[in-house]
Design a protein around this motif. Structure first.
Motif, PDB file in Angstrom:
ATOM      1  N   GLU A   1      -1.743  -4.915  -7.249  1.00  0.00           N
ATOM      2  CA  GLU A   1      -1.641  -3.528  -6.129  1.00  0.00           C
ATOM      3  C   GLU A   1      -0.680  -2.498  -7.207  1.00  0.00           C
TER       4      GLU A   1
ATOM      5  N   ASN B   1      -2.134 -10.766  -6.025  1.00  0.00           N
ATOM      6  CA  ASN B   1      -2.562  -9.488  -5.478  1.00  0.00           C
ATOM      7  C   ASN B   1      -1.309  -8.569  -5.252  1.00  0.00           C
TER       8      ASN B   1
ATOM      9  N   LYS C   1      -2.112  -0.884 -10.132  1.00  0.00           N
ATOM     10  CA  LYS C   1      -3.059   0.508 -10.023  1.00  0.00           C
ATOM     11  C   LYS C   1      -2.265   1.659 -10.162  1.00  0.00           C
TER      12      LYS C   1
ATOM     13  N   SER D   1       1.236   3.545  -3.020  1.00  0.00           N
ATOM     14  CA  SER D   1       0.260   4.850  -3.251  1.00  0.00           C
ATOM     15  C   SER D   1       0.910   6.078  -3.229  1.00  0.00           C
TER      16      SER D   1
ATOM     17  N   GLU E   1       0.884  -1.182  -0.089  1.00  0.00           N
ATOM     18  CA  GLU E   1       0.185   0.042  -0.010  1.00  0.00           C
ATOM     19  C   GLU E   1       0.718   1.381   0.036  1.00  0.00           C
TER      20      GLU E   1
END
Ligand code: ATP
Ligand code: MG
Length: 219
Positions: A102, A98, A105, A41, A38
């Motif tokens: 990620e 997964n 994205k 991002s 994460e």
């Protein structure tokens, strides 16, 4: 002053970090993020172009391409004082899908390395059809690990397959050189290879690749 290039690995195998840690004078910034994908991002706000190197078949050259392409782009942009390109090395396994999803994205495009071997065709097709195309991202297939001493038949057959699938293929193929295989153990990237003929050719492939992709040039 941030480096112009940042390389991120999200492969839990961590071979990229193993290699990167051995490089004494890293030409780019590097981070390992498989435990906290994460964190990727933050890439959204950097304004950098994000390139994901992906193929869920193991051992096709993702790590080799990520580190060496990152190195030549960093070399071309060495006078830049802003982050411009991020290269993300991803896992070569279906079970870590997964993590790949990620990374996609935040990606602007995807590079799909594949060796000129029929055994790699179906697994490469799966990654493209099931993961990359549904993400709606532009992608290029890159033939890697082609040994010119074996003649052009394997390369031509692979390019025909790629064309028949309707995939966009890069004109540059990365040739197979022992210097690449040894580089991880020696802790080097292509811009740090010795000055000899095979190293020159090995380096040439990656500069030509960066030019074909338009990374680092044209400004
Ligand atoms: N162009 C090349 N010339 C010589 N050796 C190569 C080349 N490309 C890859 N290799 C070698 O093939 C092996 C696999 O390459 P690499 O680790 O880059 O693949 P990978 O797709 O990242 O694998 P994984 O899926 O396990 O992460 C390594 O030993 C590497 O040095
Ligand atoms: Mg790898």
């Amino acid at each position: 002053m941030p480096a112009a290039v940042h390389v991120v690995s999200i492969d839990p195998q961590a071979s990229t970090v193993w290699w990167a840690n051995r490089i004494s004078d890293l030409p780019f910034d590097f981070s390992q993020e498989h435990e906290s994908p994460e964190n990727l991002s933050i890439l959204k706000d950097t304004g950098a172009q994000v390139h994901v190197i992906a193929n869920q078949k193991g051992g096709v050259g993702k790590t080799t391409v990520t580190l060496n392409l990152g190195a030549v782009v960093a070399d071309v942009l060495k006078d830049s004082d802003a982050l411009q390109h991020v290269f993300i090395d991803t896992p070569g396994s279906l079970q870590d899908e997964n993590l790949l999803l990620e990374a996609l994205k935040y990606a602007h495009d995807v590079i799909v390395p594949m060796p000129p071997e029929p055994l790699a065709f179906d697994p490469t097709a799966r990654t493209i059809q099931k993961v990359i195309e549904p993400a709606g991202l532009p992608y290029h297939v890159l033939v890697n690990n082609w040994d010119p001493r074996d003649g052009k038949a394997d390369l031509d057959e692979t390019r025909e397959y790629i064309e028949a699938q309707g995939w966009r293929s890069l004109k540059v193929a990365i040739r197979r050189y022992k210097v690449h295989t040894r580089a991880s153990a020696e802790g080097r990237v292509v811009t740090q290879y010795d000055e000899n003929k095979p190293s020159f050719k090995a380096r040439e492939d990656f500069y030509r690749l960066a030019i074909e992709l338009g990374y680092g040039g044209g400004k």
